[in-house]
Design a protein around this motif. Sequence first.
Motif, PDB file in Angstrom:
ATOM      1  N   UNK A   1       0.988  -1.109  -0.117  1.00  0.00           N
ATOM      2  CA  UNK A   1      -0.030  -0.112   0.240  1.00  0.00           C
ATOM      3  C   UNK A   1       1.105   1.443   0.176  1.00  0.00           C
ATOM      4  N   UNK A   2       0.839   2.273  -0.860  1.00  0.00           N
ATOM      5  CA  UNK A   2       1.683   2.800  -1.619  1.00  0.00           C
ATOM      6  C   UNK A   2       1.130   4.395  -0.299  1.00  0.00           C
ATOM      7  N   UNK A   3       2.329   5.341  -0.094  1.00  0.00           N
ATOM      8  CA  UNK A   3       2.171   6.113   0.346  1.00  0.00           C
ATOM      9  C   UNK A   3       1.169   6.948   1.709  1.00  0.00           C
ATOM     10  N   UNK A   4       1.427   5.829   2.794  1.00  0.00           N
ATOM     11  CA  UNK A   4       0.695   5.774   4.242  1.00  0.00           C
ATOM     12  C   UNK A   4       1.227   7.254   4.872  1.00  0.00           C
ATOM     13  N   UNK A   5       1.048   7.221   5.999  1.00  0.00           N
ATOM     14  CA  UNK A   5       1.260   8.793   6.606  1.00  0.00           C
ATOM     15  C   UNK A   5       0.887   8.972   7.851  1.00  0.00           C
ATOM     16  N   UNK A   6       1.987   9.429   8.899  1.00  0.00           N
ATOM     17  CA  UNK A   6       1.863   9.541  10.036  1.00  0.00           C
ATOM     18  C   UNK A   6       2.914  10.307  10.440  1.00  0.00           C
ATOM     19  N   UNK A   7       3.288  10.314  11.782  1.00  0.00           N
ATOM     20  CA  UNK A   7       3.863  11.059  13.188  1.00  0.00           C
ATOM     21  C   UNK A   7       4.529   9.838  13.573  1.00  0.00           C
ATOM     22  N   UNK A   8       5.810   9.659  13.554  1.00  0.00           N
ATOM     23  CA  UNK A   8       6.875   8.446  14.671  1.00  0.00           C
ATOM     24  C   UNK A   8       5.848   8.232  16.280  1.00  0.00           C
ATOM     25  N   UNK A   9       5.692   7.197  16.215  1.00  0.00           N
ATOM     26  CA  UNK A   9       5.017   6.611  16.983  1.00  0.00           C
ATOM     27  C   UNK A   9       3.889   5.911  17.706  1.00  0.00           C
ATOM     28  N   UNK A  10       3.098   7.260  16.129  1.00  0.00           N
ATOM     29  CA  UNK A  10       1.268   6.281  16.065  1.00  0.00           C
ATOM     30  C   UNK A  10       1.251   5.283  15.271  1.00  0.00           C
ATOM     31  N   UNK A  11       0.197   5.249  15.928  1.00  0.00           N
ATOM     32  CA  UNK A  11      -0.655   3.929  15.693  1.00  0.00           C
ATOM     33  C   UNK A  11      -1.611   4.831  14.236  1.00  0.00           C
ATOM     34  N   UNK A  12      -1.783   3.599  12.399  1.00  0.00           N
ATOM     35  CA  UNK A  12      -1.898   3.743  11.869  1.00  0.00           C
ATOM     36  C   UNK A  12      -2.995   2.730  11.077  1.00  0.00           C
ATOM     37  N   UNK A  13      -4.387   3.090  10.909  1.00  0.00           N
ATOM     38  CA  UNK A  13      -4.895   1.863  10.459  1.00  0.00           C
ATOM     39  C   UNK A  13      -4.263   1.805   8.258  1.00  0.00           C
ATOM     40  N   UNK A  14      -3.767   0.570   7.708  1.00  0.00           N
ATOM     41  CA  UNK A  14      -4.052   0.544   6.970  1.00  0.00           C
ATOM     42  C   UNK A  14      -4.925   0.078   6.455  1.00  0.00           C
ATOM     43  N   UNK A  15      -4.944   0.803   4.668  1.00  0.00           N
ATOM     44  CA  UNK A  15      -6.548  -0.026   4.242  1.00  0.00           C
ATOM     45  C   UNK A  15      -6.238  -0.962   3.494  1.00  0.00           C
ATOM     46  N   UNK A  16      -6.510  -1.905   2.981  1.00  0.00           N
ATOM     47  CA  UNK A  16      -6.219  -3.290   2.526  1.00  0.00           C
ATOM     48  C   UNK A  16      -6.650  -3.017   1.708  1.00  0.00           C
TER      49      UNK A  16
END
Length: 77
Positions: free
Chosen positions: A19-34
């Motif tokens: 999955x390309x181009x996922x963004x976030x900040x260091x230490x953050x938890x993100x949900x990545x779309x399948x």
Amino acid sequence: PNDAKANVTIPSNQGDQTVPDITGKTGEHVDVTVPVKPGYTADKTTVPATVNADGTITVDNPTTTGKVNYTPNDAKA
């Protein structure tokens, strides 16, 4: 925290899905779309991932909650 933008590799029973181009900040938890795989249905719509200090983003628990199982759709003739 630093901003990060990275490709995320999601393990699946049909090979790794990127999955390309996922963004976030260091230490953050993100949900990545399948990603959608034509002809298959995924067992979940998102997987949890963590933004690492080196700018990478990795899937949490890649053998359990972070792994996607794709089931083949029924074919219609």
